[in-house]
Design an enzyme around this catalytic site. Structure first.
Site: not given
Ligand code: NAI
Length: 353
Positions: A240, A269, A301
């Protein structure tokens, strides 16, 4: 099913590829999907009106306000189509909204992407691809190193960390792992060594993050941690974004302490990832600066994004929802007690995540 009417699932942040995989799985489970391009937030929560369930992804917001509104509208369950659940206020959800997730879909997808980043950054194939398209066949600046016999440090030895350990061992690497809940029998059989975080920082040539984002791990890669690392270390983050203090990372890149960084996740993000800003540009100066380094590889991601993972996510999400509407047990429900303090889970007998 609890009732004879086909349950409606409001699927937030639904991209065409989500629908491609979810729609057939929902059909097979007798569920009707309502596919919404918007992310779930306090502003969009009303789009779930009339649905009995919501299906959400990593950037959807299940804050206390949203949870309260969903409960008020009669939504009984939120099905996360991902493993991480740091975007959910579990305390607010407790007793009002069941929250289920997909704990494991393809750890290989994420681990293989992490290794793809290692290989790209090390052998500079991203730069070679650009060069040869411009008839530049020079090797200057493309020097890499053998992975064999180098030390790979893994922070977190859960499903993904273990898959990464196997890949590292396959390359002939020495693998160190740091995990407060390390299964030492697994470590012995996998040929990896459990170490403290400090030792991992000091001895690793490549460090890859595979732990969840918690209050304890947030910002764990800060200036002091980077200062302990080997000069020129490669840092990979598919965990993360908030695990890393990005400004400390930038300083480490500028000083050369960090030799390369592969980032599939970024602390801010939510503003950009999964969307196309090629025409408008971005106004995040930190992200913009990161994209200027030749030794930084950013992907948005996408580590989970393989056909096998998408099929598994769709199948488990549909099964989670069907179990709820059938009134059965919910094996993939996130347990507030485990998530909060890591106590033994009354259901699983150990931590349930
Ligand atoms: P997992 O739950 O199987 O393993 C996590 C491991 O981290 C556990 O063994 C746990 O004991 C360990 N851990 C907890 N706190 C720690 C700490 N302070 N230091 C070191 N280790 C610690 O989870 P899994 O499936 O391996 O996923 C790991 C993370 O990867 C997820 O939490 C998620 O944030 C991220 N992820 C990213 C994806 C992507 O597409 N980029 C896709 C899937 C997951």
């Amino acid at each position: 099913m609890r009732n004879s009417i086909q349950p409606v699932v409001a699927v937030f942040d639904a991209k065409p590829y989500d629908r491609d995989f979810l729609a057939p799985a929902f059909r097979r489970s007798g569920l009707e999907g309502r596919y919404l391009p918007s992310r779930l937030s306090a502003e969009t929560v009303r789009l779930a009106e009339g649905a009995q369930a919501v299906c959400v992804f990593v950037h959807d917001d299940l804050s206390a306000e949203v949870v309260g509104e969903l409960a008020r509208m009669g939504v009984g369950i939120a099905a996360l189509r991902c493993a991480g659940f740091n975007n959910v206020d579990l305390r607010a959800a407790h007793g009002r909204l069941h929250v289920v997730r997909v704990p494991a879909y393809s750890p290989h997808a994420v681990a293989e992407h992490a290794m793809a980043m290692v290989l790209t950054l090390n052998r500079k194939t991203h730069r070679a691809w650009l060069r040869t398209r411009d008839s530049n066949f020079a090797l200057q600046g493309l020097l890499g190193f053998d992975l064999h016999s180098k030390t790979l440090g893994l922070v977190g030895a859960g499903r993904i960390g273990r898959a990464m350990a196997a890949i590292g061992r396959g390359f002939g690497m020495r693998v160190l792992v740091s995990d407060p809940f390390l299964d030492s029998a697994w470590a012995t059989s996998a040929g990896v060594e459990g170490v403290t975080l400090d030792r991992l920082y000091e001895e690793s040539d490549i460090i890859s993050l595979h732990c969840p984002l918690t209050s304890e791990t947030q910002g764990m890669i800060h200036a002091a941690a980077i200062a302990r690392m080997k000069r020129g270390v490669m840092l990979i983050n598919t965990g993360r974004g908030k695990l890393i203090d990005t400004r400390a990372l930038l300083a480490g890149l500028k000083s050369g302490r960090i030799g390369a960084a592969g980032l599939d996740v970024y602390e801010e993000e939510e503003r950009y990832f999964f969307e196309d800003f090629s025409a408008s540009g971005i106004d995040d100066d930190v992200l913009a600066r990161l994209t200027t380094f030749p030794n930084v590889l950013i992907t948005s991601h996408q580590a989970f994004f393989t056909r096998e993972a998408m099929e598994a996510i769709a199948a488990t999400t549909a099964a989670n929802l069907k179990a709820y509407f059938d009134g059965g047990p919910l094996p993939n429900e996130i347990c507030l007690r485990c998530a909060r303090d890591g106590d033994a889970c009354p259901r699983a007998g150990a931590r349930c995540f």
